[in-house]
Scaffold this motif. Structure first.
Motif, short mmCIF file in Angstrom:
data_model
loop_
_atom_site.label_atom_id
_atom_site.label_comp_id
_atom_site.label_asym_id
_atom_site.label_seq_id
_atom_site.Cartn_x
_atom_site.Cartn_y
_atom_site.Cartn_z
N GLY A 16 0.83 -1.20 0.00
CA GLY A 16 0.00 0.00 0.00
C GLY A 16 0.86 1.26 0.00
O GLY A 16 2.05 1.21 0.33
N GLY A 17 0.26 2.38 -0.38
CA GLY A 17 0.93 3.67 -0.26
C GLY A 17 2.08 3.89 -1.21
O GLY A 17 2.95 4.72 -0.96
N ASP A 42 -12.70 -0.46 0.48
CA ASP A 42 -12.71 -0.16 1.91
C ASP A 42 -11.83 1.04 2.24
O ASP A 42 -11.73 1.42 3.41
CB ASP A 42 -12.37 -1.39 2.76
N GLY B 8 -6.08 3.09 7.98
CA GLY B 8 -6.99 2.91 6.86
C GLY B 8 -6.17 2.82 5.58
O GLY B 8 -6.19 1.82 4.88
N LYS B 9 -5.38 3.85 5.34
CA LYS B 9 -4.58 3.92 4.12
C LYS B 9 -3.34 3.04 4.24
O LYS B 9 -2.74 2.94 5.30
CB LYS B 9 -4.15 5.38 3.93
N GLY B 10 -2.95 2.43 3.14
CA GLY B 10 -1.73 1.65 3.12
C GLY B 10 -0.51 2.55 2.99
O GLY B 10 -0.62 3.71 2.57
N GLY B 11 0.64 2.02 3.38
CA GLY B 11 1.89 2.76 3.18
C GLY B 11 2.07 3.99 4.03
O GLY B 11 2.83 4.89 3.69
N VAL B 36 -1.02 -10.36 6.41
CA VAL B 36 -0.64 -11.66 5.83
C VAL B 36 -0.58 -11.67 4.30
O VAL B 36 0.02 -12.55 3.71
CB VAL B 36 -1.56 -12.79 6.32
N GLU B 37 -1.23 -10.65 3.66
CA GLU B 37 -1.14 -10.59 2.20
C GLU B 37 0.24 -10.10 1.79
O GLU B 37 0.79 -10.52 0.79
CB GLU B 37 -2.23 -9.67 1.64
N GLU B 38 0.77 -9.17 2.58
CA GLU B 38 2.09 -8.60 2.30
C GLU B 38 2.88 -8.45 3.59
O GLU B 38 3.10 -7.34 4.06
CB GLU B 38 1.94 -7.20 1.65
N PRO B 169 -3.83 -3.01 5.85
CA PRO B 169 -4.49 -1.73 5.63
C PRO B 169 -5.97 -1.93 5.34
O PRO B 169 -6.43 -3.06 5.17
CB PRO B 169 -3.78 -1.18 4.39
N GLY B 170 -6.70 -0.81 5.28
CA GLY B 170 -8.13 -0.89 4.94
C GLY B 170 -8.99 -0.99 6.18
O GLY B 170 -8.51 -0.80 7.31
N THR B 171 -10.28 -1.28 5.96
CA THR B 171 -11.22 -1.39 7.08
C THR B 171 -12.13 -2.61 6.88
O THR B 171 -13.18 -2.69 7.49
CB THR B 171 -12.12 -0.13 7.18
N ALA B 172 -11.72 -3.53 6.02
CA ALA B 172 -12.58 -4.68 5.71
C ALA B 172 -12.35 -5.81 6.72
O ALA B 172 -11.77 -5.59 7.79
CB ALA B 172 -12.32 -5.15 4.29
N CYS B 173 -12.78 -7.02 6.35
CA CYS B 173 -12.76 -8.13 7.31
C CYS B 173 -11.34 -8.50 7.78
O CYS B 173 -11.16 -8.96 8.90
CB CYS B 173 -13.47 -9.35 6.74
N VAL B 176 -10.55 -6.17 10.63
CA VAL B 176 -11.30 -6.57 11.83
C VAL B 176 -10.64 -7.79 12.47
O VAL B 176 -10.43 -7.83 13.69
CB VAL B 176 -12.77 -6.88 11.48
N ASP B 198 -9.05 8.10 4.89
CA ASP B 198 -8.98 6.70 5.31
C ASP B 198 -8.90 6.58 6.84
O ASP B 198 -9.35 5.59 7.41
CB ASP B 198 -7.79 6.00 4.65
#
Lengths: 302, 278
Positions: A16-17, A42, B8-11, B36-38, B169-173, B176, B198
């Protein structure tokens, strides 16, 4: 010539970013006719760089969730035993289903001997059709913590595609989500090409390798942009080597530049604020390369 | 106590902060990389891997000799992971949520579940003696939350007062799964319109979950900025502001961490954990 299958270019990054959205907004300026889609459902940000004229918003119903009817429940606990998502817990002698953890599999609903579990339609977000100066944009907002982000991504892409076909627009430009998981898979499957924005750092390089493995798995042609390219020569070389291993070419290098943030603070793309900058020139040349690679039959804004 | 590092935002600098926090608190903290994705923390910590463990999900398989093509499993599956094509049942592993519903409902006992590897946990000891546990999602699989949950359940190498969780990052599952049941959350953001937008989404998610949090602003150009304005208006605490500095970015690009550039932050990073205690 009738367009039945518009080309779809998806901008992703793994990490990200790295500058996906800023670069997507700049690319949007370069292609004259396109539909925009923001699939980072999201944490959608592309609209912040677009002049919005008006928008329409629709609810997105993705599935159902289970809810226990306390009056009917006999506290047998079978549902909690069967739930594989740890969504059902007992507190103060009452079983409760956590909205956040329920994945909507319906196993408990079908299994309950007292028919005490209700099956409720669940709205997991909204999707929007927004009129911008850059044409129509489809985007969405997943409710915080909601399931089914992949389904919402597919929905946004489908809406953009329907619009492109009925209005004979040859290109859909998609701002994708970070990562390699469910929403990314939903964003890239069946796309014409992906453009990966990476950066020359240990994590940028590591994540590039993972995302290239994913796009190779789905047989999608992948092109690479190195952003913040002057941060490390060593990692630029490594990115070059990794890209070659996957038969991906590097279509542009952009330096570590404050201009993107300055443009973002004005709510604009770098092309609008600094059209003569080297960064903007690089993005224009990337547009030319991608139009050629994707065999796009459209004019470009020069 | 469990402290999640999210955004919220990546990076925005989650991983940087998580690694620096571990360095500053090496004798009293462990770090779970739940992005876990990255997963990237291991790239910034010299460590020795002690052990690996596969994360598996139970995925159904149909025995064609017992299957009567009644279609009950297709009907039961809420994720469109089962279809009947011609005279056989097809299962799409990547869509399966491993709920077990199909195996349970099949009237002919034709469906059995088998473990399929969807990710891996690797446990390491860092040079500074602290534990790093990395969760990695297998490429091509969609079930990141299951790998995150497995990482959080792994037994620690040794009991320490603080477990740090580097979140996706993000706000999805996935977000959570990483932050739920934490005692405190650090929300890392940057002073840009994207960072603010974000951050608001992440705050909304944390308020829904009733989790206490503090904001950490990265790459600030001045002491007052759009994040401080928002936080002051809403009454949300900001615990640390880190300046925009090309030198930090270059150090990160070499695999270094925040404390290499700003060793004076060590004391602050120790206090950050102390302040999370109720």
């Amino acid at each position: 010539m009738k367009i039945n299958k518009p080309k779809e270019l998806v901008v992703i990054s793994g990490k990200g970013g790295t500058g996906k959205t800023s670069i997507t907004a700049a690319l949007a300026q370069c292609f004259s006719t396109k539909v925009l889609a923001d699939c980072d459902v999201d944490a959608a940000d592309l609209h912040l760089l677009m002049k919005v004229k008006s928008y329409k918003e629709y609810p997105f119903i993705a599935g159902h969730i289970a809810q226990i009817n306390e009056e009917k429940c006999q506290n047998c606990g079978l549902c909690a035993t069967l739930c594989r998502f740890d969504a059902i817990t007992q507190t103060d002698n009452l079983y409760k289903i956590s909205k956040q953890s329920c994945e909507g599999c319906k196993v408990c609903v079908d299994a309950c001997p007292n028919k005490a579990i209700e099956w409720i339609e669940s709205q997991t977000g909204v999707w929007k059709e927004t009129y911008t100066e850059q044409g129509l944009m489809f985007h969405a907002r997943l409710f915080p913590g909601a399931e089914n982000s992949g389904k919402l991504v597919s929905h946004v892409r489908e809406k953009a595609k329907q619009y492109a076909v009925s209005n004979q627009i040859p290109l859909i430009l998609v701002d994708g989500p970070p990562g390699i998981g469910c929403p990314v898979i939903a964003s890239v499957t069946g796309a014409s090409a992906v453009l990966i924005v990476t950066e020359p750092t240990p994590s940028g390089h590591h994540d590039l390798e993972r995302i290239l493995t994913l796009t190779k798995h789905f047989r999608i042609p992948a092109y690479v942009i190195i952003n913040k390219a002057d941060l490390s020569d060593e990692f630029c070389t490594r990115i070059q080597e990794t890209s070659e291993q996957f038969n991906s070419i590097i279509v542009g290098k952009i330096p570590y530049s404050p201009l993107f943030t300055e443009a973002q603070l004005l709510g604009k793309s770098i092309l609008e604020v600094f059209p003569e900058s080297n960064e903007s020139k690089t993005i224009k040349s990337i547009t030319n390369v991608m139009s050629h690679k994707m065999e796009l039959q459209i004019s470009r804004n020069d | 106590m469990k402290i999640a590092i999210a955004s919220g935002k990546g990076g925005t600098g989650k991983t940087s902060l998580a690694v620096a926090l571990l360095h500053a608190n090496a004798e009293r903290a462990r770090l779970l990389d739940c992005d876990v994705e990255e997963p990237n923390c291991h790239l910034f910590l010299s460590h020795t891997v002690i052990g690996h463990k596969a994360v598996e999900l139970l995925i159904p398989q149909v025995n064609p000799n017992l299957c009567k093509l009644c279609g009950k499993c297709v009907e039961a599956c809420q994720f469109n992971a089962i279809a009947i094509a011609g005279n056989q049942v097809m299962i799409f592993n990547e869509l399966c949520h491993s709920c077990g519903g199909c195996a349970r409902i099949c009237p002919h006992g034709a469906i059995q579940e088998f473990p399929v590897k969807i990710g891996e946990l690797s446990q390491s000891r860092c040079k500074n003696e602290a534990e790093l546990l990395t969760g990695t999602l297998e490429i091509g699989h969609a079930s990141a939350p299951a790998v995150i949950k497995a990482a959080k359940k792994a037994l620690p190498l040794q009991d320490v007062p603080f477990t740090l969780i580097d979140s996706p990052p993000g706000t999805a599952c996935t977000f959570v799964a990483a932050v739920e049941d934490s005692d405190f959350v650090f929300l890392v953001t940057e002073a840009t319109p994207f960072g603010l937008n974000d951050l608001k989404l992440a705050v909304e998610a944390l308020l829904n979950m009733e989790l206490p949090f503090a904001i950490i602003v990265n790459r600030i150009q001045s002491e007052t900025n759009l994040i401080t304005d928002y936080a002051n208006q809403q009454g949300f605490p900001i615990w640390l502001q880190i300046p925009e500095d090309r030198h930090i970015a270059e150090t990160y690009a070499r695999g270094g961490n925040l404390l290499d550039v700003k060793p004076e932050l060590k004391k602050v990073l120790r206090e950050l954990l102390d302040r999370c205690q109720p």
